[in-house]
Scaffold this motif. Structure first.
Motif, PDB file in Angstrom:
ATOM      1  N   SER A 160       0.791  -1.228   0.000  1.00 16.73           N
ATOM      2  CA  SER A 160       0.000   0.000   0.000  1.00 16.73           C
ATOM      3  C   SER A 160       0.826   1.282   0.000  1.00 16.73           C
ATOM      4  CB  SER A 160      -0.928   0.006   1.227  1.00 16.73           C
ATOM      5  OG  SER A 160      -0.166  -0.061   2.415  1.00 16.73           O
ATOM      6  N   THR A 161       2.151   1.173   0.156  1.00 19.10           N
ATOM      7  CA  THR A 161       3.000   2.352   0.107  1.00 19.10           C
ATOM      8  C   THR A 161       3.921   2.225  -1.107  1.00 19.10           C
ATOM      9  OG1 THR A 161       4.710   1.314   1.471  1.00 19.10           O
ATOM     10  CG2 THR A 161       2.972   2.529   2.624  1.00 19.10           C
ATOM     11  N   LEU A 162       4.567   3.308  -1.484  1.00 20.25           N
ATOM     12  CA  LEU A 162       5.456   3.241  -2.649  1.00 20.25           C
ATOM     13  C   LEU A 162       6.582   2.223  -2.457  1.00 20.25           C
ATOM     14  CD1 LEU A 162       5.700   6.984  -3.786  1.00 20.25           C
ATOM     15  CD2 LEU A 162       4.529   5.091  -4.933  1.00 20.25           C
ATOM     16  N   PRO A 163       7.294   2.229  -1.308  1.00 16.49           N
ATOM     17  CA  PRO A 163       8.322   1.201  -1.109  1.00 16.49           C
ATOM     18  C   PRO A 163       7.707  -0.197  -1.048  1.00 16.49           C
ATOM     19  CG  PRO A 163       8.652   3.025   0.411  1.00 16.49           C
ATOM     20  CD  PRO A 163       7.308   3.228  -0.215  1.00 16.49           C
TER      21      PRO A 163
ATOM     22  N   ALA B  61       6.870  -1.414  -4.464  1.00 11.84           N
ATOM     23  CA  ALA B  61       8.096  -1.754  -5.198  1.00 11.84           C
ATOM     24  C   ALA B  61       8.585  -3.146  -4.812  1.00 11.84           C
ATOM     25  CB  ALA B  61       9.176  -0.708  -4.925  1.00 11.84           C
ATOM     26  N   ILE B  62       8.597  -3.450  -3.513  1.00  5.76           N
ATOM     27  CA  ILE B  62       9.045  -4.758  -3.048  1.00  5.76           C
ATOM     28  C   ILE B  62       8.073  -5.847  -3.492  1.00  5.76           C
ATOM     29  CG2 ILE B  62       9.427  -6.190  -1.004  1.00  5.76           C
ATOM     30  CD1 ILE B  62      11.694  -4.283  -1.586  1.00  5.76           C
ATOM     31  N   CYS B  63       6.788  -5.584  -3.365  1.00  6.80           N
ATOM     32  CA  CYS B  63       5.783  -6.575  -3.781  1.00  6.80           C
ATOM     33  C   CYS B  63       5.938  -6.915  -5.261  1.00  6.80           C
ATOM     34  CB  CYS B  63       4.372  -6.051  -3.512  1.00  6.80           C
ATOM     35  SG  CYS B  63       3.873  -6.148  -1.786  1.00  6.80           S
ATOM     36  N   GLY B  64       6.189  -5.894  -6.064  1.00  8.17           N
ATOM     37  CA  GLY B  64       6.336  -6.137  -7.490  1.00  8.17           C
ATOM     38  C   GLY B  64       7.646  -6.820  -7.831  1.00  8.17           C
ATOM     39  N   LEU B  65       8.747  -6.337  -7.257  1.00  7.59           N
ATOM     40  CA  LEU B  65      10.069  -6.861  -7.585  1.00  7.59           C
ATOM     41  C   LEU B  65      10.278  -8.275  -7.042  1.00  7.59           C
ATOM     42  CD1 LEU B  65      12.941  -6.410  -8.702  1.00  7.59           C
ATOM     43  CD2 LEU B  65      13.549  -5.448  -6.468  1.00  7.59           C
ATOM     44  N   VAL B  66       9.997  -8.478  -5.759  1.00 11.43           N
ATOM     45  CA  VAL B  66      10.282  -9.758  -5.114  1.00 11.43           C
ATOM     46  C   VAL B  66       9.158 -10.765  -5.297  1.00 11.43           C
ATOM     47  CG1 VAL B  66      10.761 -10.894  -2.903  1.00 11.43           C
ATOM     48  CG2 VAL B  66      11.755  -8.639  -3.400  1.00 11.43           C
ATOM     49  N   TRP B  67       7.922 -10.311  -5.153  1.00 10.48           N
ATOM     50  CA  TRP B  67       6.786 -11.240  -5.100  1.00 10.48           C
ATOM     51  C   TRP B  67       5.946 -11.277  -6.367  1.00 10.48           C
ATOM     52  CZ3 TRP B  67       6.857 -14.500  -1.134  1.00 10.48           C
ATOM     53  CH2 TRP B  67       7.621 -14.138  -0.010  1.00 10.48           C
ATOM     54  N   ASN B  68       6.268 -10.402  -7.335  1.00  7.49           N
ATOM     55  CA  ASN B  68       5.495 -10.325  -8.576  1.00  7.49           C
ATOM     56  C   ASN B  68       4.012 -10.095  -8.289  1.00  7.49           C
ATOM     57  OD1 ASN B  68       5.290 -10.347 -11.415  1.00  7.49           O
ATOM     58  ND2 ASN B  68       4.657 -12.503 -11.423  1.00  7.49           N
ATOM     59  N   MET B  69       3.751  -9.225  -7.339  1.00 14.86           N
ATOM     60  CA  MET B  69       2.369  -8.949  -6.934  1.00 14.86           C
ATOM     61  C   MET B  69       2.056  -7.467  -7.019  1.00 14.86           C
ATOM     62  SD  MET B  69       1.223 -11.299  -3.739  1.00 14.86           S
ATOM     63  CE  MET B  69       1.516 -13.066  -3.668  1.00 14.86           C
ATOM     64  N   ASP B  70       0.804  -7.191  -7.385  1.00 12.62           N
ATOM     65  CA  ASP B  70       0.266  -5.842  -7.291  1.00 12.62           C
ATOM     66  C   ASP B  70      -0.794  -5.868  -6.191  1.00 12.62           C
ATOM     67  OD1 ASP B  70      -1.862  -7.238  -8.408  1.00 12.62           O
ATOM     68  OD2 ASP B  70      -1.698  -6.290 -10.363  1.00 12.62           O
ATOM     69  N   SER B  71      -1.464  -4.762  -5.994  1.00 13.59           N
ATOM     70  CA  SER B  71      -2.451  -4.680  -4.914  1.00 13.59           C
ATOM     71  C   SER B  71      -3.583  -5.699  -5.081  1.00 13.59           C
ATOM     72  CB  SER B  71      -3.043  -3.261  -4.854  1.00 13.59           C
ATOM     73  OG  SER B  71      -2.042  -2.322  -4.528  1.00 13.59           O
TER      74      SER B  71
ATOM     75  N   GLY C  20       8.551 -22.605  -5.740  1.00 12.39           N
ATOM     76  CA  GLY C  20       8.032 -23.065  -7.012  1.00 12.39           C
ATOM     77  C   GLY C  20       6.869 -22.267  -7.553  1.00 12.39           C
ATOM     78  N   GLY C  21       6.361 -21.309  -6.797  1.00 13.38           N
ATOM     79  CA  GLY C  21       5.234 -20.507  -7.274  1.00 13.38           C
ATOM     80  C   GLY C  21       5.659 -19.369  -8.175  1.00 13.38           C
ATOM     81  N   CYS C  22       6.869 -18.864  -7.935  1.00 17.90           N
ATOM     82  CA  CYS C  22       7.397 -17.748  -8.722  1.00 17.90           C
ATOM     83  C   CYS C  22       8.921 -17.834  -8.684  1.00 17.90           C
ATOM     84  CB  CYS C  22       6.917 -16.409  -8.151  1.00 17.90           C
ATOM     85  SG  CYS C  22       7.586 -14.957  -8.993  1.00 17.90           S
ATOM     86  N   LYS C  23       9.556 -18.030  -9.832  1.00 18.34           N
ATOM     87  CA  LYS C  23      11.018 -18.196  -9.882  1.00 18.34           C
ATOM     88  C   LYS C  23      11.747 -16.966  -9.352  1.00 18.34           C
ATOM     89  CE  LYS C  23      11.150 -21.492 -13.721  1.00 18.34           C
ATOM     90  NZ  LYS C  23      11.637 -21.756 -15.099  1.00 18.34           N
ATOM     91  N   ARG C  24      11.214 -15.800  -9.649  1.00 17.50           N
ATOM     92  CA  ARG C  24      11.855 -14.570  -9.180  1.00 17.50           C
ATOM     93  C   ARG C  24      11.842 -14.528  -7.650  1.00 17.50           C
ATOM     94  NH1 ARG C  24       8.767  -9.221 -10.598  1.00 17.50           N
ATOM     95  NH2 ARG C  24       8.892 -10.170 -12.660  1.00 17.50           N
ATOM     96  N   THR C  25      10.715 -14.880  -7.070  1.00 15.06           N
ATOM     97  CA  THR C  25      10.607 -14.899  -5.609  1.00 15.06           C
ATOM     98  C   THR C  25      11.574 -15.911  -5.013  1.00 15.06           C
ATOM     99  OG1 THR C  25       8.276 -14.257  -5.692  1.00 15.06           O
ATOM    100  CG2 THR C  25       9.053 -15.277  -3.656  1.00 15.06           C
ATOM    101  N   ASP C  26      11.630 -17.095  -5.616  1.00  9.41           N
ATOM    102  CA  ASP C  26      12.542 -18.134  -5.118  1.00  9.41           C
ATOM    103  C   ASP C  26      13.989 -17.630  -5.098  1.00  9.41           C
ATOM    104  OD1 ASP C  26      10.390 -19.841  -4.875  1.00  9.41           O
ATOM    105  OD2 ASP C  26      10.794 -20.911  -6.759  1.00  9.41           O
TER     106      ASP C  26
END
Length: 226
Positions: A28-31, A34-44, A171-177
Motif C-alpha cells: 500500500s505504500t510506494l516502497p 516496489a518490493i511486492c512487485g520486484l520480489v513477489w510479482n504482486m500488485d495490490s 516453485g510458485g514464482c522463480k523470481r521470488t525463489d
C-alpha cells in the motif's frame, strides 16, 4: 463489512505512519509496492486476493475462540477483529516489539476482546483443543522448527476446528525463489526448508480431515478442518 473491505481498511488506516514492513505486507505504500512487485510479482489486486484466501477460514460472524500466531504488527487482522465483537481472540508472537505494535493498534481501534501473549509457536502455552480457529499469516516460512509448529497448531485446535492462513512456498514464482535464496535466507528473515504447493497439500491432507491449498504467485494459502 465484507472481508475484502476489511483488508482494504487495513491499507487505509496506515496513512503516512506506515512502517516499511506494514507497507510491504499490505502493498500500500510506494516502497511496499516496489518490493511486492520486484520480489513477489504482486500488485495490490494479487495481494488482496491471497489475503482473502488466507482469511477465508474465519467466518464474518465468528463468535468462538481464535488463536493468531504470529500476530506480527496486527496490520492485517485488527480490522478483521474489530468486526468480531463476540469472538474470544488470543494473539501470540515471539517478538515483543512487533506484538507491542499490534496491541497499540487494538487499543486505538477500541478492540477489547483480544488478548496478547508472548510465546513460541513450537511450544504453545495452551491446553489441547483450546481453539475453534488457528490462524497463521506469513509465519511458517520464518519458524526455525516447522515440524513443532505444525504439531502445536494441530494440538491446540478443537476437533472440527479450522486451521487457515498463508506463507511462502517454493516453485510458485522463480523470481521470488531467487530473492528468498539469495537475500531473505542469508539475512535470517526466512528459515528453510520450505514447502512447495504439492508438499503442503500432502502434509495438511495427512494431518487434517479436509485440506484446501491454493496459491497466488509464491504465497501458499490453506484452509483445513480437523
Amino acid at each position: 463489512m465484507t472481508r475484502k473491505e476489511q483488508i482494504k481498511s487495513a491499507y487505509k488506516q496506515l496513512g503516512g505512519s506506515a512502517s516499511f514492513y506494514d507497507g510491504m505486507i499490505t502493498c500500500s505504500t510506494l516502497p511496499g509496492k516496489a518490493i511486492c512487485g520486484l520480489v513477489w510479482n504482486m500488485d495490490s489486486k494479487k495481494n488482496t486476493s491471497y489475503l482473502e484466501k488466507a482469511l477465508s477460514g474465519v467466518p464474518e460472524d465468528f463468535a468462538g475462540r481464535l488463536l493468531e500466531v504470529p500476530v506480527g504488527t496486527g496490520v492485517l487482522t485488527m480490522p478483521v477483529y474489530k468486526e468480531l465483537p463476540k469472538a474470544e481472540i488470543t494473539c501470540l508472537d515471539y517478538s515483543a516489539d512487533m506484538m507491542g505494535v499490534a496491541q497499540k493498534r487494538a487499543e486505538a481501534a477500541g478492540i477489547g476482546n483480544v488478548t496478547f501473549r508472548q510465546g513460541d509457536v513450537g511450544a504453545l502455552p495452551f491446553e489441547d483443543e483450546s481453539f475453534d480457529i488457528v490462524l497463521s499469516l506469513n509465519g511458517f516460512h520464518a519458524f526455525p522448527d516447522k515440524e513443532a509448529a505444525y504439531r502445536e497448531t494441530w494440538r491446540v485446535l478443537k476437533k472440527g476446528g479450522t486451521f487457515c492462513g498463508c506463507f511462502y512456498i517454493q516453485g510458485g514464482c522463480k523470481r521470488t525463489d531467487w530473492f528468498i535464496e539469495k537475500l531473505y535466507v542469508p539475512k535470517g528473515f526466512f528459515t528453510p526448508p520450505f514447502e512447495t504447493k504439492e508438499s503442503l497439500r500432502e502434509r495438511l491432507s495427512g494431518m487434517y480431515e479436509k485440506a484446501k491449498v491454493t496459491s497466488v504467485e509464491g504465497i501458499g494459502c490453506f484452509r483445513c478442518r480437523k
